[in-house]
Design a protein around this motif. Structure first.
Motif, mmCIF file in Angstrom:
data_model
loop_
_atom_site.group_PDB
_atom_site.id
_atom_site.type_symbol
_atom_site.label_atom_id
_atom_site.label_comp_id
_atom_site.label_asym_id
_atom_site.label_seq_id
_atom_site.Cartn_x
_atom_site.Cartn_y
_atom_site.Cartn_z
ATOM 1 N N GLY A 24 0.837 -1.188 0.000
ATOM 2 C CA GLY A 24 0.000 0.000 0.000
ATOM 3 C C GLY A 24 0.873 1.239 0.000
ATOM 4 N N PRO A 25 0.278 2.404 0.162
ATOM 5 C CA PRO A 25 1.063 3.645 0.095
ATOM 6 C C PRO A 25 2.219 3.713 1.086
ATOM 7 C CG PRO A 25 -1.281 4.117 -0.038
ATOM 8 C CD PRO A 25 -1.163 2.662 0.282
ATOM 9 N N ASP A 26 2.029 3.243 2.316
ATOM 10 C CA ASP A 26 3.107 3.320 3.305
ATOM 11 C C ASP A 26 4.354 2.602 2.819
ATOM 12 O OD1 ASP A 26 1.464 4.737 5.004
ATOM 13 O OD2 ASP A 26 0.968 3.030 6.284
ATOM 14 N N LEU A 27 4.180 1.375 2.323
ATOM 15 C CA LEU A 27 5.314 0.591 1.862
ATOM 16 C C LEU A 27 5.906 1.186 0.591
ATOM 17 C CD1 LEU A 27 7.170 -1.835 2.120
ATOM 18 C CD2 LEU A 27 5.447 -3.225 0.961
ATOM 19 N N VAL A 28 5.075 1.571 -0.359
ATOM 20 C CA VAL A 28 5.566 2.123 -1.623
ATOM 21 C C VAL A 28 6.388 3.391 -1.384
ATOM 22 C CG1 VAL A 28 4.851 3.221 -3.784
ATOM 23 C CG2 VAL A 28 3.748 1.111 -3.037
ATOM 24 N N ILE A 29 5.882 4.280 -0.548
ATOM 25 C CA ILE A 29 6.589 5.527 -0.275
ATOM 26 C C ILE A 29 7.930 5.249 0.398
ATOM 27 C CG2 ILE A 29 6.508 7.636 1.116
ATOM 28 C CD1 ILE A 29 3.431 7.628 0.550
ATOM 29 N N SER A 49 -12.509 3.789 -5.773
ATOM 30 C CA SER A 49 -12.246 5.214 -5.548
ATOM 31 C C SER A 49 -11.013 5.444 -4.686
ATOM 32 C CB SER A 49 -13.468 5.875 -4.887
ATOM 33 O OG SER A 49 -13.777 5.253 -3.654
ATOM 34 N N GLN A 50 -10.640 4.445 -3.898
ATOM 35 C CA GLN A 50 -9.464 4.583 -3.047
ATOM 36 C C GLN A 50 -8.173 4.667 -3.863
ATOM 37 O OE1 GLN A 50 -8.171 1.352 -0.270
ATOM 38 N NE2 GLN A 50 -8.612 2.870 1.323
ATOM 39 N N LEU A 51 -8.187 4.120 -5.072
ATOM 40 C CA LEU A 51 -6.994 4.181 -5.912
ATOM 41 C C LEU A 51 -6.598 5.626 -6.179
ATOM 42 C CD1 LEU A 51 -4.824 2.739 -7.578
ATOM 43 C CD2 LEU A 51 -6.425 2.664 -9.495
ATOM 44 N N ASP A 52 -7.574 6.475 -6.433
ATOM 45 C CA ASP A 52 -7.293 7.888 -6.652
ATOM 46 C C ASP A 52 -6.656 8.509 -5.413
ATOM 47 O OD1 ASP A 52 -7.800 10.383 -8.405
ATOM 48 O OD2 ASP A 52 -8.710 10.938 -6.483
ATOM 49 N N GLU A 53 -7.154 8.154 -4.237
ATOM 50 C CA GLU A 53 -6.609 8.678 -2.988
ATOM 51 C C GLU A 53 -5.166 8.216 -2.789
ATOM 52 O OE1 GLU A 53 -9.261 7.361 0.056
ATOM 53 O OE2 GLU A 53 -11.032 8.211 -0.926
ATOM 54 N N TRP A 54 -4.923 6.935 -3.055
ATOM 55 C CA TRP A 54 -3.567 6.411 -2.888
ATOM 56 C C TRP A 54 -2.582 7.093 -3.829
ATOM 57 C CZ3 TRP A 54 -3.449 0.348 -2.126
ATOM 58 C CH2 TRP A 54 -4.102 0.034 -0.933
ATOM 59 N N LEU A 55 -2.964 7.235 -5.084
ATOM 60 C CA LEU A 55 -2.046 7.846 -6.062
ATOM 61 C C LEU A 55 -1.813 9.322 -5.747
ATOM 62 C CD1 LEU A 55 -3.219 6.137 -9.364
ATOM 63 C CD2 LEU A 55 -1.154 5.663 -8.033
ATOM 64 N N HIS A 56 -2.838 9.991 -5.251
ATOM 65 C CA HIS A 56 -2.675 11.383 -4.824
ATOM 66 C C HIS A 56 -1.630 11.470 -3.721
ATOM 67 C CE1 HIS A 56 -4.728 15.288 -3.161
ATOM 68 N NE2 HIS A 56 -3.486 15.495 -3.586
ATOM 69 N N ARG A 57 -1.786 10.611 -2.706
ATOM 70 C CA ARG A 57 -0.852 10.644 -1.579
ATOM 71 C C ARG A 57 0.575 10.300 -2.000
ATOM 72 N NH1 ARG A 57 -0.373 6.401 3.454
ATOM 73 N NH2 ARG A 57 1.576 7.302 4.248
ATOM 74 N N ILE A 58 0.731 9.227 -2.765
ATOM 75 C CA ILE A 58 2.065 8.810 -3.194
ATOM 76 C C ILE A 58 2.732 9.906 -4.014
ATOM 77 C CG2 ILE A 58 3.332 7.190 -4.684
ATOM 78 C CD1 ILE A 58 1.209 5.064 -3.842
ATOM 79 N N THR A 59 1.999 10.470 -4.962
ATOM 80 C CA THR A 59 2.556 11.513 -5.828
ATOM 81 C C THR A 59 2.976 12.733 -5.022
ATOM 82 O OG1 THR A 59 1.169 10.773 -7.671
ATOM 83 C CG2 THR A 59 2.083 12.984 -7.819
ATOM 84 N N GLU A 60 2.112 13.175 -4.110
ATOM 85 C CA GLU A 60 2.410 14.375 -3.331
ATOM 86 C C GLU A 60 3.571 14.156 -2.366
ATOM 87 O OE1 GLU A 60 1.034 17.531 -3.516
ATOM 88 O OE2 GLU A 60 0.316 16.685 -5.399
ATOM 89 N N GLU A 61 3.591 13.007 -1.679
ATOM 90 C CA GLU A 61 4.659 12.771 -0.708
ATOM 91 C C GLU A 61 6.019 12.595 -1.371
ATOM 92 O OE1 GLU A 61 4.199 10.302 2.675
ATOM 93 O OE2 GLU A 61 2.044 10.632 2.840
ATOM 94 N N LEU A 62 6.059 11.944 -2.523
ATOM 95 C CA LEU A 62 7.338 11.788 -3.219
ATOM 96 C C LEU A 62 7.802 13.118 -3.810
ATOM 97 C CD1 LEU A 62 6.952 8.297 -4.953
ATOM 98 C CD2 LEU A 62 8.028 8.866 -2.761
ATOM 99 N N ALA A 63 6.863 13.938 -4.283
ATOM 100 C CA ALA A 63 7.240 15.266 -4.794
ATOM 101 C C ALA A 63 7.816 16.124 -3.670
ATOM 102 C CB ALA A 63 6.027 15.945 -5.418
ATOM 103 N N LYS A 99 -4.791 9.776 -14.938
ATOM 104 C CA LYS A 99 -4.970 11.056 -14.248
ATOM 105 C C LYS A 99 -3.709 11.458 -13.505
ATOM 106 C CE LYS A 99 -7.558 13.130 -10.419
ATOM 107 N NZ LYS A 99 -8.663 12.947 -9.436
ATOM 108 N N TRP A 100 -3.070 10.477 -12.863
ATOM 109 C CA TRP A 100 -1.876 10.757 -12.063
ATOM 110 C C TRP A 100 -0.587 10.463 -12.822
ATOM 111 C CZ3 TRP A 100 -2.429 13.727 -8.067
ATOM 112 C CH2 TRP A 100 -3.684 13.791 -7.448
ATOM 113 N N GLN A 101 -0.709 10.090 -14.092
ATOM 114 C CA GLN A 101 0.457 9.815 -14.950
ATOM 115 C C GLN A 101 1.453 8.883 -14.256
ATOM 116 O OE1 GLN A 101 1.994 13.557 -16.527
ATOM 117 N NE2 GLN A 101 0.325 13.595 -18.010
ATOM 118 N N VAL A 102 0.951 7.744 -13.852
ATOM 119 C CA VAL A 102 1.789 6.740 -13.192
ATOM 120 C C VAL A 102 2.970 6.393 -14.106
ATOM 121 C CG1 VAL A 102 1.840 4.342 -12.409
ATOM 122 C CG2 VAL A 102 -0.118 5.810 -11.845
#
Length: 327
Positions: A24-29, A49-63, A99-102
């Motif tokens: 999940g996001p914790d491990l990926v980040i 819908s949670q996928l959008d939330e996860w990708l938002h968090r991962i993208t923002e925290e890595l940025a 949307k999040w350009q994975v």
């Protein structure tokens, strides 16, 4: 052929493989901040819908990490898409990834040209899981950028081929990125994967024991305590052959040495995940390389050890006498 530029940010030539339920996001980040590709299955995000939330968090925290650590940027992340026809979320999940350009999409259980084209359309790359040469050819013909060779001993839906055989046969005709999976759990094994012709190593099971992993404590402790002889290869639980911890099968009241054979046509990833896998949520997947896992610890600590082992292995091999191994 050189690796795509997005891999230039890697500290180690490693992709953390997507782990069903566990990633999940914790491990990926944590993986990306420590310098390896972190990944998760899209189907782990439930509801969709949670996928959008996860990708938002991962993208923002890595940025944010990259802004604060310009000299040590995070590695890119990847999302795993199950391409099997029963996955009725695939189109919606791809739209969310667009949307999040994975940057990296890992495709499994089916190769589709349309999926590859969609990912290329937003500038991403695709890596496809394969267990034999026939599937490898089909994946490349349909536009996959790279191949993940899932060999004997790998966790998840593992193949049966030796990595020596599979890599040499694939490299004979394919000059793109090759990622090797199968019991890689220490730095020396990463170097060995490169030596035989792979570009990157694919490491999954050791991260089940990561502090950030979404796994029960007993599962994590099973990874720490287990070894290669504790792994059972069966298709009972998903319809596709995979490797599982013997103790979890026994705890479910089954005989690991007398499991029935499942009908592969019953494989189902509809409505957010394999329905049989939900019923067997206490059956724990694992590869054969877990003998190298020493403790439940943060992912970053394990990656630090991989890095030290990898560097030591390079020095050892680089320090061989000119006359050969026995000189």
């Amino acid at each position: 052929m050189a690796l795509p530029p997005l891999f230039d940010r890697l500290r180690l030539p490693v992709i953390g493989s997507p782990l069903f339920i566990v990633s999940g996001p914790d491990l990926v980040i944590a993986q990306c901040k420590a310098g390896i590709v972190g990944s998760f299955p899209a189907l782990n995000a439930r509801p969709q819908s949670q996928l959008d939330e996860w990708l938002h968090r991962i993208t923002e925290e890595l940025a944010a990490w990259n802004r604060d650590n310009p000299g040590r940027p995070a590695a890119p992340f990847a999302v795993n898409q199950i391409v099997h026809r029963s996955n009725d979320r695939l189109e919606q999940d791809l739209e969310t990834c667009a949307k999040w350009q994975v940057p990296i999409v890992i495709t499994s259980l089916g190769a589709q040209e349309a999926v590859n084209q969609a990912v290329h359309g937003w500038g991403g790359i695709t890596l496809h899981d394969v267990i034999n040469d026939r599937f490898a050819h089909k994946a490349v013909e349909k536009g996959a950028d790279g191949l993940i060779l899932v060999c004997a001993g790998a966790g998840g839906h593992a193949g049966t081929l030796s990595p020596f055989a599979f890599v040499q046969e694939t490299r004979a005709w394919f000059d793109g990125p090759i990622i090797l999976s199968g019991s890689i759990a220490n730095g020396g094994a990463i170097l060995a994967a490169q030596a035989m012709g792979a570009d990157l190593a694919y490491i999954g099971s050791p991260f089940i024991a990561a502090a950030e992993a979404n796994a029960e404590t007993d599962y994590k402790q099973g990874i720490v305590a287990g070894g290669a002889s504790d792994i059972v290869y069966t298709n009972l639980f998903t319809g596709v052959h995979g490797n599982y911890l013997r103790a979890s099968i026994e705890a479910a009241g089954l005989d690991p040495d007398a499991l029935p054979v499942s009908d592969p046509s019953k494989m189902n990833f509809g409505s957010g995940g394999n329905q049989k896998a939900k019923a067997w949520r206490d059956i724990w997947g694992s590869g054969q390389g877990i003998g190298a896992v020493r403790a439940i610890e943060p992912a970053g600590a394990f990656i630090d050890r991989l890095d030290a082992e990898y560097r030591a292995a390079r020095l050892k091999v680089g320090g061989l006498p000119a006359g050969g191994w026995s000189a």
